[in-house]
Design an enzyme around this catalytic site. Sequence first.
Site, PDB file in Angstrom:
ATOM      1  CE  LYS A   1       1.410   1.117  -9.043  1.00 19.89           C
ATOM      2  NZ  LYS A   1       2.840   1.339  -9.325  1.00 19.89           N
TER       3      LYS A   1
ATOM      4  CG  ASP B   1      11.260   4.793  -5.718  1.00 19.05           C
ATOM      5  OD1 ASP B   1      11.792   4.832  -4.980  1.00 19.05           O
ATOM      6  OD2 ASP B   1       9.680   4.503  -5.531  1.00 19.05           O
TER       7      ASP B   1
ATOM      8  CB  ALA C   1      -0.878   0.167   1.265  1.00 22.61           C
ATOM      9  CB  ALA C   2       2.293   3.356  -2.308  1.00 24.97           C
ATOM     10  CB  SER C   3       1.451   8.079  -0.882  1.00 22.80           C
ATOM     11  OG  SER C   3       2.338   8.136  -1.952  1.00 22.80           O
ATOM     12  CG  LEU C   4       0.724   8.748  -5.428  1.00 21.06           C
ATOM     13  CD1 LEU C   4       1.565   8.874  -6.612  1.00 21.06           C
ATOM     14  CD2 LEU C   4      -0.194   9.781  -5.040  1.00 21.06           C
ATOM     15  N   GLY C   5      -1.292   4.702  -4.848  1.00 19.05           N
ATOM     16  CA  GLY C   5      -1.984   3.315  -5.081  1.00 19.05           C
ATOM     17  C   GLY C   5      -1.749   1.985  -4.231  1.00 19.05           C
ATOM     18  CD  GLN C   6      -5.180  -0.570  -1.862  1.00 21.61           C
ATOM     19  OE1 GLN C   6      -5.390   0.423  -1.209  1.00 21.61           O
ATOM     20  NE2 GLN C   6      -6.095  -1.384  -1.645  1.00 21.61           N
TER      21      GLN C   6
END
Length: 563
Positions: free
Chosen positions: A158, A292, A137-142
């Site tokens: 995603k 990244d 789970a990231a800040s923009l998507g999961q």
Amino acid sequence: MRAKTPHINRFAQIVRFYRVSRLLLWTIWVIYRERQRVIRARERGDYDAKPNSEVLIKVLEAFRDTAIQLGVLMIKLGQFLSSRADMLPEDALKVLADLQDEVPPAPFEHVVAVLETELGKPVEEIFSVLERKCTAAASLGQVHKAVLASTGETVAVKIQRPHIHQLVSMDLSTIRFVIWVVNRFVNPDFVDLVGLFREFRRTVFEEIDYVTEAANIKRFQEMFKDDPTISIPRVYDEYVSHHVLVIEWIDGIKLNDYAALEAAGFDRLEVANRTVRAYFYQFFEVGFFHADPHPGNIFVKKGSPVDDPVIALVDFGMVGTLTSYMKKTLRDLFIALVMRNAHDIVEALFKLGFIGKGANLTTLERGITILLDQYYGMTLGEVSNIDFSQLASDLESLLYGQPFQIPAQFAFSGRAVGTLVGVATGLAPEFNFFDVALPYARKFLQWDSKGIAQASQDLFREVLNTGKLLLTLPGSLERLISQIESGQVEVKVNNFTGNGKRKRHNGQITISEGSASSALTWLLVFGSSLGSGIYLHSLHQGLAGWFCFGLATLSVLGLLLRR
């Protein structure tokens, strides 16, 4: 079925605007205040003055904590700022360096709604299995693990987070407003806030567009198609939209899971070597790189041979590019470093966008000369043992008060290299970063036989052109002198009171003969030769410059002999 996600209410928007703007204004103000304090101290002669790290760390800790609460764009902005060594000292940057994307996942109902909206089918028709628990789970998507109903293949799905476009637009508008306020009332000339915002906005919009990410993945597949040691996941085009991305599932071990790597029998040093080689290939040869490279985005594929580990890369939303012009200028910069030419170093940095308008180039050249004297001539082993905190401190002292900035692409590449060094060192403390980089750097700098041959041809051509110029210059000057003395060329003189003969022609006084004509001719040659010599030396054209100085000397002798 088309699921609808309710918009954020007006009150929530106002509260978020207040929290984001307050956070940014306070952070920028403290950075600016500390910078101005140091600049004023150095103007008074206190060259040991430094920013108050405790104050900066305190405000950045508050930024980090609030960013985690707000999520989405604020986390990305914190990560972006963590690469801006032109804005913050190293010890303050460390506060933001560990700001990760890990946030609570969105509800599973949101995942189902987005999938059915974007793909136009009930989720059961698309996937025979769709795990409720997300794997990342990231800040923009999961990301969720799933199995395709049509083929039985295991895939990674995603999905963007709820309200992502609305939140991104809101936060970007707030950031733009804050920058307007700061530029209107403070004018922090140490950083181009508008340029920083422009680059940040571009990268964010690229990262939330999964169609762009799918195109990035395909480009990386093409880049590594002949390298069996690197694996890039397959894209399932029929399940790609701006908000959904379905790719091959990579079953692997994270690079920082050292216990699992050793239990599987993988050589950690070989894993580090292959990972870093893959990134140097991206940096030096292709000029298109995965920006990244943290451990969560790099795996060793399970099932690959113990003595032949396969490195898998995932998450291609953030990429960087080095254009052919940037590559050429970087080569010029490296050659200037080798030649210890501070003038050319500053010129190359200016072309690359590191030096802004209004910089004191003389001060920068002087500072770079000091750094060159301190660090030049080190062996590879000595370079690997440099105290980079001290180097960073030296650079910080040099750049304070100057409009020195890091262009976004170089900020990404610098952040990527820094992360990569940490990953490789963690895998294998004996890993030698420079040994792996050297072959790629040689090729990048065209130090192979083809590059050296081309450089030799260019140098020989330059010598020939200079030689032709120098051979024709004396004859041209002699013809010019003859034309002046014979009266074929007019020289305008105001208020001439000498003893030479004069004649008026079309309302102008023209010197045609006599001692004044001769003296003026030689003075003209002297002035033009001296000026040309100075100009050519400023361009580092030593041979041509000295020739002009010699001609100026001869003209002085000619003037004395005439008398």
